[in-house]
Write an enzyme that holds these catalytic residues in place. Structure first.
Site, PDB file in Angstrom:
ATOM      1  N   VAL A 239     -20.272  -6.781  13.251  1.00 28.16           N
ATOM      2  CA  VAL A 239     -19.627  -5.562  13.745  1.00 28.16           C
ATOM      3  C   VAL A 239     -19.618  -4.461  12.678  1.00 28.16           C
ATOM      4  O   VAL A 239     -20.004  -3.320  12.944  1.00 28.16           O
ATOM      5  CB  VAL A 239     -18.176  -5.882  14.180  1.00 28.16           C
ATOM      6  CG1 VAL A 239     -17.582  -4.716  14.914  1.00 28.16           C
ATOM      7  CG2 VAL A 239     -18.151  -7.110  15.055  1.00 28.16           C
TER       8      VAL A 239
ATOM      9  N   GLY B 248       5.134  -8.573  -1.362  1.00 27.37           N
ATOM     10  CA  GLY B 248       6.156  -9.598  -1.132  1.00 27.37           C
ATOM     11  C   GLY B 248       5.682 -11.003  -1.469  1.00 27.37           C
ATOM     12  O   GLY B 248       4.480 -11.292  -1.486  1.00 27.37           O
TER      13      GLY B 248
ATOM     14  N   ARG C 276     -15.074 -11.447   6.831  1.00 21.81           N
ATOM     15  CA  ARG C 276     -13.825 -11.277   6.078  1.00 21.81           C
ATOM     16  C   ARG C 276     -13.148 -12.633   5.946  1.00 21.81           C
ATOM     17  O   ARG C 276     -13.417 -13.546   6.715  1.00 21.81           O
ATOM     18  CB  ARG C 276     -12.904 -10.278   6.809  1.00 21.81           C
ATOM     19  CG  ARG C 276     -13.489  -8.885   6.896  1.00 21.81           C
ATOM     20  CD  ARG C 276     -12.568  -7.916   7.629  1.00 21.81           C
ATOM     21  NE  ARG C 276     -11.311  -7.723   6.950  1.00 21.81           N
ATOM     22  CZ  ARG C 276     -11.090  -6.825   5.973  1.00 21.81           C
ATOM     23  NH1 ARG C 276     -12.077  -6.045   5.576  1.00 21.81           N
ATOM     24  NH2 ARG C 276      -9.906  -6.711   5.411  1.00 21.81           N
TER      25      ARG C 276
ATOM     26  N   HIS D  55     -15.639   8.076  42.319  1.00 23.11           N
ATOM     27  CA  HIS D  55     -17.007   8.549  42.099  1.00 23.11           C
ATOM     28  C   HIS D  55     -16.962   9.995  41.639  1.00 23.11           C
ATOM     29  O   HIS D  55     -16.191  10.780  42.197  1.00 23.11           O
ATOM     30  CB  HIS D  55     -17.798   8.439  43.397  1.00 23.11           C
ATOM     31  CG  HIS D  55     -19.181   9.010  43.290  1.00 23.11           C
ATOM     32  ND1 HIS D  55     -20.196   8.313  42.662  1.00 23.11           N
ATOM     33  CD2 HIS D  55     -19.698  10.204  43.681  1.00 23.11           C
ATOM     34  CE1 HIS D  55     -21.296   9.067  42.689  1.00 23.11           C
ATOM     35  NE2 HIS D  55     -21.020  10.211  43.308  1.00 23.11           N
TER      36      HIS D  55
ATOM     37  N   VAL E  45     -29.819 -13.397   2.084  1.00 21.27           N
ATOM     38  CA  VAL E  45     -29.757 -12.603   0.848  1.00 21.27           C
ATOM     39  C   VAL E  45     -29.366 -13.525  -0.305  1.00 21.27           C
ATOM     40  O   VAL E  45     -28.416 -14.305  -0.211  1.00 21.27           O
ATOM     41  CB  VAL E  45     -28.748 -11.438   1.013  1.00 21.27           C
ATOM     42  CG1 VAL E  45     -28.456 -10.784  -0.333  1.00 21.27           C
ATOM     43  CG2 VAL E  45     -29.280 -10.418   1.996  1.00 21.27           C
TER      44      VAL E  45
ATOM     45  N   ARG F 124       0.839  -1.203   0.000  1.00 19.84           N
ATOM     46  CA  ARG F 124       0.000   0.000   0.000  1.00 19.84           C
ATOM     47  C   ARG F 124       0.867   1.244   0.000  1.00 19.84           C
ATOM     48  O   ARG F 124       2.024   1.197   0.395  1.00 19.84           O
ATOM     49  CB  ARG F 124      -0.816   0.073   1.294  1.00 19.84           C
ATOM     50  CG  ARG F 124      -2.157  -0.547   1.259  1.00 19.84           C
ATOM     51  CD  ARG F 124      -2.774  -0.334   2.647  1.00 19.84           C
ATOM     52  NE  ARG F 124      -3.621  -1.439   3.004  1.00 19.84           N
ATOM     53  CZ  ARG F 124      -4.920  -1.503   2.753  1.00 19.84           C
ATOM     54  NH1 ARG F 124      -5.526  -0.509   2.159  1.00 19.84           N
ATOM     55  NH2 ARG F 124      -5.611  -2.567   3.100  1.00 19.84           N
TER      56      ARG F 124
ATOM     57  N   ASP G  32      -5.053 -11.903  11.157  1.00 21.97           N
ATOM     58  CA  ASP G  32      -6.263 -12.378  10.474  1.00 21.97           C
ATOM     59  C   ASP G  32      -6.002 -13.568   9.550  1.00 21.97           C
ATOM     60  O   ASP G  32      -6.925 -14.284   9.189  1.00 21.97           O
ATOM     61  CB  ASP G  32      -6.866 -11.256   9.598  1.00 21.97           C
ATOM     62  CG  ASP G  32      -7.580 -10.192  10.415  1.00 21.97           C
ATOM     63  OD1 ASP G  32      -7.464 -10.232  11.660  1.00 21.97           O
ATOM     64  OD2 ASP G  32      -8.245  -9.324   9.810  1.00 21.97           O
TER      65      ASP G  32
HETATM   66  P1  NAI Z   1     -19.211 -10.596  11.145  1.00 22.36           P
HETATM   67  O1  NAI Z   1     -18.757 -11.990  11.070  1.00 22.36           O
HETATM   68  O2  NAI Z   1     -19.060  -9.828  12.415  1.00 22.36           O
HETATM   69  O3  NAI Z   1     -20.770 -10.519  10.757  1.00 22.36           O
HETATM   70  C1  NAI Z   1     -21.272 -10.995   9.519  1.00 22.36           C
HETATM   71  C2  NAI Z   1     -22.767 -11.213   9.632  1.00 22.36           C
HETATM   72  O4  NAI Z   1     -23.290 -11.491   8.331  1.00 22.36           O
HETATM   73  C3  NAI Z   1     -23.145 -12.396  10.513  1.00 22.36           C
HETATM   74  O5  NAI Z   1     -24.089 -11.959  11.457  1.00 22.36           O
HETATM   75  C4  NAI Z   1     -23.735 -13.401   9.531  1.00 22.36           C
HETATM   76  O6  NAI Z   1     -24.725 -14.214  10.109  1.00 22.36           O
HETATM   77  C5  NAI Z   1     -24.307 -12.487   8.441  1.00 22.36           C
HETATM   78  N1  NAI Z   1     -24.516 -13.115   7.133  1.00 22.36           N
HETATM   79  C6  NAI Z   1     -23.688 -13.994   6.493  1.00 22.36           C
HETATM   80  N2  NAI Z   1     -24.233 -14.365   5.298  1.00 22.36           N
HETATM   81  C7  NAI Z   1     -25.402 -13.676   5.145  1.00 22.36           C
HETATM   82  C8  NAI Z   1     -26.428 -13.629   4.121  1.00 22.36           C
HETATM   83  N3  NAI Z   1     -26.347 -14.321   2.992  1.00 22.36           N
HETATM   84  N4  NAI Z   1     -27.506 -12.833   4.315  1.00 22.36           N
HETATM   85  C9  NAI Z   1     -27.612 -12.118   5.475  1.00 22.36           C
HETATM   86  N5  NAI Z   1     -26.685 -12.136   6.456  1.00 22.36           N
HETATM   87  C10 NAI Z   1     -25.598 -12.912   6.310  1.00 22.36           C
HETATM   88  O7  NAI Z   1     -18.480  -9.845   9.922  1.00 22.36           O
HETATM   89  P2  NAI Z   1     -18.238  -8.310   9.600  1.00 22.36           P
HETATM   90  O8  NAI Z   1     -19.169  -7.437  10.347  1.00 22.36           O
HETATM   91  O9  NAI Z   1     -18.237  -8.233   8.112  1.00 22.36           O
HETATM   92  O10 NAI Z   1     -16.773  -8.048  10.149  1.00 22.36           O
HETATM   93  C11 NAI Z   1     -15.665  -8.772   9.591  1.00 22.36           C
HETATM   94  C12 NAI Z   1     -14.561  -8.944  10.599  1.00 22.36           C
HETATM   95  O11 NAI Z   1     -13.960  -7.707  10.917  1.00 22.36           O
HETATM   96  C13 NAI Z   1     -15.070  -9.557  11.881  1.00 22.36           C
HETATM   97  O12 NAI Z   1     -14.218 -10.608  12.262  1.00 22.36           O
HETATM   98  C14 NAI Z   1     -14.999  -8.440  12.871  1.00 22.36           C
HETATM   99  O13 NAI Z   1     -14.708  -8.895  14.180  1.00 22.36           O
HETATM  100  C15 NAI Z   1     -13.900  -7.547  12.325  1.00 22.36           C
HETATM  101  N6  NAI Z   1     -14.173  -6.156  12.685  1.00 22.36           N
HETATM  102  C16 NAI Z   1     -14.005  -5.773  13.976  1.00 22.36           C
HETATM  103  C17 NAI Z   1     -14.329  -4.507  14.387  1.00 22.36           C
HETATM  104  C18 NAI Z   1     -14.192  -4.140  15.823  1.00 22.36           C
HETATM  105  O14 NAI Z   1     -13.498  -4.825  16.556  1.00 22.36           O
HETATM  106  N7  NAI Z   1     -14.853  -3.076  16.287  1.00 22.36           N
HETATM  107  C19 NAI Z   1     -14.816  -3.493  13.433  1.00 22.36           C
HETATM  108  C20 NAI Z   1     -15.001  -4.030  12.118  1.00 22.36           C
HETATM  109  C21 NAI Z   1     -14.668  -5.306  11.777  1.00 22.36           C
END
Ligand code: NAI
Length: 462
Positions: free
Chosen positions: A179, A115, A269, A441, A233, A35, A309
């Protein structure tokens, strides 16, 4: 003769932290990053930019909903979307430049380019081959795709496109109530977008504590997000007016269509290791595409390690950072260790959600006798003054030994509050240890202490 002691491939939170710790431990270190800027997904198109937009949109929300209550009159500010994006880009720049500075300070070479590993002990970047005693693969992850959903990063976007939309859409369909879906869905809902979240399961944030799931969904609904749960979906189609999302309700298999302006795909992801040449090296991969590693984060090939990851475990920047530091210690001949039982998770909605350790559902499934101490922020004076009385702290402890097993918080600054419980868990503390610790407090932290008191003779303020 090796040119380097360590070459880290990937400059995200796993890779750059690993490189800095390696250099601090006296190892001659380089980091490969293709990047334009260091910091990986987290700093460039993930955690940091989304936090900037969450902060800005939260300010707007406060001005629209709470200012007048506090006697702060006048009209709510206008949204200058271009300026909001410029502010976000400035925040990214400050952070990525900061990593560049740290590389210089620690005398780490940034090998610019993508790389690959032609053989153990060698890393190729463009036409150059560098020799090294150790290689750490920290190449991270990329958004996973969904059959029938074609990403163009304009109308149908991943989190990357959602951070730089040309304009604020009137309607947005979010696929996935995880998330990313809830954080970015919140941003746009606060900016006036009609957000509909379509989730495959019957609850949001899969795997989280059930009480937290229900409370968060109720609060987000009040903030204007709509939810279609138990819906798979099938596909999306870009049309003149925006996009159509076709989904099937799992309870009766009926098909429905949602018309929208923008679609955000947030269904998880997947590990990213394309182009490294791992197959040729014979590095073992899981069915999910993760690099398999042993206890010391080593792949099957001596001198090649993998972190973050791209290996097993939660896809969280801080988990990658911990593995990065641990692997640096291991390479330097010290003891590197990651305690996977104490890795907090935070969702930066408003209020925030933070969690560590076991959920009550997990403890029940394991048949482990436990007690749950719950305390509502309604009983916390500071929270009431900040319009933050919604939510609670739930502390889980072993019924017999009182040892803390987990904590689940939805409420103000939950992402910060969770860490006193993490420290307590690292020290094998009991709920009573927290309950006997004086908490200043008035602070939100008092709610954590009250939840610990609730595991014993009871909280004071409920
Ligand atoms: P996620 O795994 O948290 O949620 C994906 C959701 O999509 C699940 O609830 C799943 O059931 C749903 N899903 C899957 N297929 C589907 C379909 N065909 N139709 C409808 N729903 C469906 O994944 P997300 O939110 O994309 O995040 C990816 C990664 O990035 C996660 O491991 C997350 O922990 C990380 N992340 C962490 C953050 C934080 O720590 N604040 C912020 C953003 C991402």
């Amino acid at each position: 003769m090796a040119n380097y002691d360590v070459i880290v491939i990937g400059g995200g939170p796993g890779g750059y932290v690993c490189a800095i710790r390696c250099a601090q431990l006296g190892l001659k270190t380089a980091c490969v990053e293709g990047r334009e800027s260091l910091g990986g997904t987290c700093l460039n198109v993930g955690c940091i930019p989304s936090k900037a937009l969450l902060h800005a949109s939260h300010m707007l929300h406060e001005s629209m909903h709470n200012f007048t209550k506090m006697g702060l009159g006048g009209t709510a500010p206008d949204v200058d979307w271009k300026q909001m994006l410029a502010y976000k880009d400035d925040v990214i720049g400050q952070n990525t430049k900061g990593i560049e500075f740290l590389f210089k300070k620690n005398k780490i070479d940034w090998l610019k380019g993508w790389g690959s590993i032609p053989e153990a002990g060698k890393v190729a970047v463009g036409d150059e081959i560098h020799g090294t005693s150790n290689i750490v693969i920290a190449t991270g992850s990329e958004p996973s795709s969904l059959p029938g959903v074609e990403i163009d990063e304009k109308t149908v976007v991943t989190s990357t496109g959602a951070l730089e939309l040309g304009k604020i859409p009137k309607k947005m369909a979010v696929i996935g109530a995880g998330v990313i879906g809830l954080e970015l869905g919140s941003v746009y809902a606060r900016l006036g977008t009609e957000v509909t979240v379509i989730e495959f399961l019957n609850e949001i944030t899969p795997g989280m504590d059930g009480d937290v799931q229900k409370t968060l969904q109720r609060i987000l609904k009040k903030q204007g997000l709509s939810f279609i749960l138990g819906a798979a979906v099938q596909n999306t189609k870009v049309v003149k007016t925006g996009a159509k999302v076709v989904y099937r309700l799992r309870k009766d298999d009926s098909e429905h269509v949602l018309n929208t302006d923008t679609v955000l795909l947030a269904t998880g992801r997947r590990p990213y290791s394309a182009g490294l040449g791992l197959e040729k090296l014979g590095i073992e991969m899981s069915a999910q595409g993760q690099i398999k590693t042993g206890g010391e984060l080593q792949t099957g090939i001596p001198g090649i390690y993998a972190i973050g990851d791209v290996i097993d475990g939660p896809m969280l920047a801080h988990k990658a950072e911990d593995e990065g530091m641990a692997v640096a210690e291991i390479i330097a001949g010290k003891r590197g260790h990651v305690n996977y039982d104490v890795i907090p998770g935070v969702i930066y909605t408003h209020p925030e959600v933070a969690t560590v350790g076991k959920t009550e559902e997990q403890l029940k499934a394991e048949g482990r006798a436990h007690k749950a101490g719950k305390f509502s922020f309604m009983g916390n004076g500071r929270a009431k003054a900040a319009f933050a009385g919604e939510g609670f702290v739930k502390l889980l402890a072993d019924r017999d030994t009182d040892r803390i097993l987990g904590c689940h918080i939805i409420g103000p600054s939950a992402g910060d509050l969770i860490h006193e419980v993490c420290v307590a868990m690292e020290f094998g503390a009991s709920a009573e240890d927290l309950a006997l610790t004086c908490h200043a407090h008035p602070t939100f932290s008092e709610a954590v202490r009250e939840s610990a008191l609730a595991c014993g003779d009871g909280p004071i303020h409920s």
